[in-house]
Structures are given as C-alpha cells and as structure tokens.
Design a protein around this motif. Structure first.
Motif: not given
Length: 200
Positions: A84-96, A118-121, A178-181
């Motif tokens: 869920x967190x990665x969905x909210x941060x990056x739409x599950x894409x490992x972006x640079x 993924x987590x926009x860290x 994003x929790x349900x999905x």
C-alpha cells in the motif's frame, strides 16, 4: 455447427490470453521470487487476472516487497501495508526521481527532497543503490515500521497511520485509498486471505 463452436472457442481463448498476458510475467516473477521462501506462498494460477491499472512490472515489484517481508517473518497484513505504501509513493514503480523533480517539494528546512525508489526514500534511509534496489528498499521500510509501530500496537492501528508514522509524510490519510487494492494484490499474489481483513 461443431466447426463454428470450435472457432468461437478459439477466439474466446485467444482474447482471454491477451487480457491475462500482462499478468503472466508478474506471476512467474512472483513464483520465482517467493518460491525461495518455502511454504509461505503458493504460486498464483495464470488464469487469475491482475487488478486493474497495475501491469506486470508493478505486480513484480509488489511480489518483491512481499518476499522481503516474508523473509523477515512478517504477516500478510504487514506485507499489504508495505505494498500500500509503495502504491501511494510511486505507483509500484522503482523510479530514480522524486517529489523535488516532479513538484518542487522541499523538506521542512527548505532543502530539496532526495526521494527515490518504490518507497520514495530520502538520503537518510540508505545509499542511492540501496534505495533503488526494490528488495533492499522494502527491507529498510519494514525495519523502520517495526521500530516505529511495534506489535501489538501495529495490529490495532489503521494501515494508513502505520505507513504515515513509518514514512513521516504530510497527510496521515494519504495511503488509505490504496488499502483495498493492496489487500487484493497481496491476496492474489500469495493465494491466501489476510486474516482479520475484510475482502475488498
């Protein structure tokens, strides 16, 4: 008549294959990545279509996040919180890149954000290489979650608030949508239901 029926069946099967096609690689990647863990996961049948809006790459990243959590002995609920967190941060894409590049977002002290992956860290989470490695980034997220929201408190806390306390973002409710999905993705990739969580 038999010939017509056969032709229709072939066309229908071909159509289904096209619809499911984008999911195949993700499910194969999930089976390969999760297969090393042991009996915690079962391979998802290729007839299961992916949730709407998520392609093979995104589902593969979700599977990697789940595998990292399983390696740490974490529950499916905890894994769903990370997905869920990665969905909210990056739409599950490992972006640079991150918020600074896309929106000019700054830290509270006015400095540019350095969020990636993924987590926009940001830089404080680890090296650039660590944050862009999906499995390592997920492990860093889980470690922070365990520290900031330990059990049994985590079981009694709303998932979006757990993500918020772990990520320290501005909106505590940001991840809730994003929790349900996330639950659906985790249940489909694992082939199991998350105990105590209603079906989305």
């Amino acid at each position: 008549m038999t010939s017509i029926v056969s032709t229709v069946c072939v066309v229908l099967i071909a159509g289904v294959a096209v619809l499911v096609g984008t999911a195949v690689q993700a499910f194969e990647d999930a089976a390969q990545g999760l297969g090393e863990i042991g009996g915690d996961f079962t391979a998802v049948p290729l007839t299961v279509a992916p949730p709407p809006a998520y392609d093979a790459e995104q589902l593969g990243n979700a599977a990697t996040i789940m595998a990292a959590g399983a390696d740490m002995g974490l529950s499916l609920r905890d894994q769903a919180i990370a997905v869920m967190t990665a969905m909210g941060e990056s739409s599950l894409r490992n972006i640079d890149y991150g918020d600074w590049e896309t929106s000019g977002v700054t830290n509270p002290d006015g400095s540019r954000t350095t969020s990636i992956g993924l987590f926009q860290q940001q830089d404080g989470w680890g090296t650039r290489e660590q944050r862009l490695d999906a499995r390592t980034a997920a492990t860093l997220f889980y470690a922070a979650m365990l520290e900031k929201v330990p059990e049994p408190e985590r079981l009694q806390t709303e998932p979006t608030l757990i993500a918020h306390r772990t990520q320290i973002n501005r909106d505590p409710q940001h991840y809730g949508r994003y929790w349900p999905i996330a639950v659906r993705v985790v249940e489909e990739l694992s082939g199991e239901q998350i105990p105590g969580v209603a079906a989305p």
